[in-house]
Design an enzyme around this catalytic site. Structure first.
Site, PDB file in Angstrom:
ATOM      1  N   LYS A 133       0.846  -1.203   0.000  1.00 17.61           N
ATOM      2  CA  LYS A 133       0.000   0.000   0.000  1.00 17.61           C
ATOM      3  C   LYS A 133       0.879   1.250   0.000  1.00 17.61           C
ATOM      4  CE  LYS A 133      -4.064   1.635   2.674  1.00 17.61           C
ATOM      5  NZ  LYS A 133      -4.957   1.270   3.787  1.00 17.61           N
TER       6      LYS A 133
ATOM      7  N   SER B  30      -9.896   1.517   2.790  1.00 19.84           N
ATOM      8  CA  SER B  30      -9.007   2.325   1.980  1.00 19.84           C
ATOM      9  C   SER B  30      -8.008   1.511   1.150  1.00 19.84           C
ATOM     10  CB  SER B  30      -8.233   3.300   2.874  1.00 19.84           C
ATOM     11  OG  SER B  30      -7.413   2.607   3.793  1.00 19.84           O
TER      12      SER B  30
ATOM     13  N   SER C   5     -10.168  -1.116   6.886  1.00 21.42           N
ATOM     14  CA  SER C   5      -9.555  -0.807   5.585  1.00 21.42           C
ATOM     15  C   SER C   5      -8.897  -1.973   4.865  1.00 21.42           C
ATOM     16  CB  SER C   5      -8.529   0.312   5.744  1.00 21.42           C
ATOM     17  OG  SER C   5      -9.167   1.551   5.717  1.00 21.42           O
TER      18      SER C   5
END
Lengths: 477, 97
Positions: A63, A138, A162
């Site tokens: 990420k 996310s 997330s």
């Protein structure tokens, strides 16, 4: 897409080389990029260390809010659009040392503050199962990179859900271990008391393998836990007969949702079918009741705590030492301009909320009350975990939403069914999402959450349920 | 009741501004926010509870050995800054004289 263990066997049997795996992943990453937008940066150079770990030679994605020295790391925000870190996050260092091969940095909701995958400065991430739908966030790009079969695993962060929500919407597995189990050094902080590092994979076994490599005390993260000295991968063989699970009536009973959609009813029916399958496996599963008022206050408390912590954590984004520099004649004007230009409106709205919550006159009524609610929920859960080995719940009240869909944010479905996974962050509990089949041709998930520090047990329970449900290795490529 | 001017004040405390449409949308969002916040206040006896700031009570304190850890070089620290002079980040003059 093969799992880590399948790729391990191929590598060990010389059916394929690590470089070939990397090139295939790199090719897919480029091919899918215009269509799905999983990546901020795709790495084109094959680079790896030697190691005898199980992930030696295996491609993965990371990420883009995790620091990688010399590789652009933007947190999908304009305020970091040109930031090249000068140090490695501990997780990245461990992955490099274990011989894993980085394929790319994945798109997230800006600064990890969002749950739709639609707020990155580089555009929306689309769901591999249906491009008219969100993948969730996310960790949107991480979920897409695993669901598309670009990489067998991705490392991401989870502050409210997330990792676990996009995993469900993408039909893959998402795990966040106990708070502190994996170092947060080098993770761009969102809400420090809720932030976790975890992984997305194609099966539970791969989560155990990756977490075994990433866990342990880090002198650079004072909240990291000492290594518990066990291999979670070895614990997957443990018997689960007689283990006790519970689910919460007020979250799972479709009769309690006024005007529940057909989709929500199907998701909840599917959940009940899975509960029956858990019983067939030998689990004892019981329904418990929790005051609906408490459940409805989880999301507001999560927003209060996370927005307040975020305003403080992101005060270092000034454009002075890093990031695009603002214009102005004074240092204050420069910072003001950089932040005005660098944050999107959604982030600004969250910061305004954080600023409001932290006003002296609001701290007691809002901030402290949210922290008090957090304690009530965690105490309740800890009491339940004295009697039960884990909690099992649906991850959401529906399949991945359409991009143009809207949900009433005061509805029970939104407040309870869509946001209960923040419980896992309130108490720092190990929590995993696994695929639970399909509704209307879209994947749905179930979530299993266990007591603090019992990561291996939670993985073992999920492993046995995954085996019985038969969705191991699910993905859309 | 929160006003647009209040929102501007909250934003300026965190050193940013928004366009007028953004403030309008934020004001509208605050209607829901206030209703959400009220849900927390509805919990009986909540004021009696000790606020929780961390997921668990166990504190794993450990002393590090008194050895220097590696740290960033000056070049690295300055690498991302847009304006650098004499090995320092350059900003406008803060004190006039």
């Amino acid at each position: 897409m093969k799992t880590i263990m399948e790729l391990r066997a191929d590598l060990d049997n010389k059916k394929v080389t690590s470089e070939e795996l990397f090139k295939e992943a790199n090719k897919k990453a480029h091919e899918y990029q215009d269509e799905y937008n999983s990546f901020v940066t795709i790495i084109d150079e094959y680079k790896k260390n030697e190691s005898d770990s199980l992930i030696n030679g295996i491609p993965y994605s990371l990420k883009d809010n995790i620091s990688t020295k010399g590789i652009l790391t933007t947190s999908s925000s304009n305020i970091l659009k040109d930031y090249i870190p000068v140090y490695d996050a501990t997780v990245y260092k461990k992955l490099k040392n274990a011989g894993a091969v980085l394929v790319g940095k994945t798109v997230l909701d800006e600064l990890a503050m969002g749950g739709t995958g639609t707020t990155a400065n580089t555009g929306i991430v689309k769901n591999p199962w249906d491009k008219t739908r969100q993948i969730g966030g996310s960790s949107a790009g991480s979920a897409a990179s695993v669901a598309l079969g670009i990489t067998p695993f991705s490392i991401a962060s989870d502050t409210g859900d997330s990792i676990r929500k996009p995993a469900a919407f993408g039909g893959v597995v998402g795990f966040k271990p106990t708070y502190g189990r994996i170092s947060r050094y080098g993770l761009f902080a969102f809400a420090s008391s809720l932030d976790h590092v975890g992984c997305l994979t194609r099966c539970v076994e791969d989560c155990a393998i990756v977490t075994d490599i990433l866990k342990g005390k880090d002198e650079r993260d004072m909240t990291s836990l000492p290594d518990d000295g066990v291999k979670y991968h070895d614990m997957l063989k443990n018997d689960i007969k007689g283990k006790k699970l519970f689910y919460i009536k007020e979250i799972t009973d479709k009769e309690l949702y006024k005007d529940a959609s057909e989709e929500t009813k199907k998701v909840l029916d599917k959940f009940k079918e899975t509960i029956d399958k858990c019983k067939e496996l030998g689990f004892i599963v019981e329904e418990v009741s929790i005051d609906e008022k408490l459940l409805k206050a989880i999301y507001p408390s999560y927003m209060t705590i996370s927005c307040a912590e975020a305003t403080s954590n992101n005060s270092n984004l000034t454009g002075i030492i890093f990031g695009p520099r603002g214009e102005g004649n004074t240092i204050n004007d420069i910072m003001f301009d950089a932040r005005t230009k660098g944050f999107s409106e959604l982030i600004k709205r969250r910061f305004i909320l954080g600023s409001y919550i932290l006003l002296k006159e609001n701290q007691e009524r809002l901030f402290k009350n949210a922290q008090r609610l957090r304690r009530i929920i965690v105490n309740k859960m800890n009491d339940l975990f004295k009697e039960y080995d884990a909690m099992i719940l649906p991850t959401s009240g529906g399949v991945a939403p359409k991009f143009d869909s809207d949900i009433d944010r005061m509805s029970d479905r939104y407040l309870i069914l869509e946001n209960h996974m923040a419980i896992g962050n309130f108490g720092g509990y190990p929590s995993i999402t696994i695929p639970n089949g399909f509704v209307d041709d879209m994947p749905i998930g179930i979530n299993i959450t266990g007591p603090q520090f019992m990561d291996g047990e939670v993985l073992n329970i999920a492993y046995k349920i995954e085996e019985h449900l038969g969705f191991k290795g699910l993905g859309k490529e | 009741m929160v006003t647009i001017d209040d929102l501007k004040d909250y934003a300026s405390r965190l050193m940013f501004d928004m366009d007028s449409e953004g403030y309008e949308r934020t004001l509208k969002e605050f209607e829901t926010v206030e209703k959400h916040m009220a849900l927390i206040g509805e919990i009986d006896g909540i004021e009696e509870i000790e606020p929780m700031t961390f997921p668990y009570e166990i504190y794993h304190a450990s002393l590090r050995s008194d050895e220097a850890m590696d740290c960033l070089s000056v070049e690295d620290v300055l690498a991302n800054s847009k304006e650098v002079e004499n090995n320092q980040v350059k900003v406008p003059k803060v004190v006039d004289r």
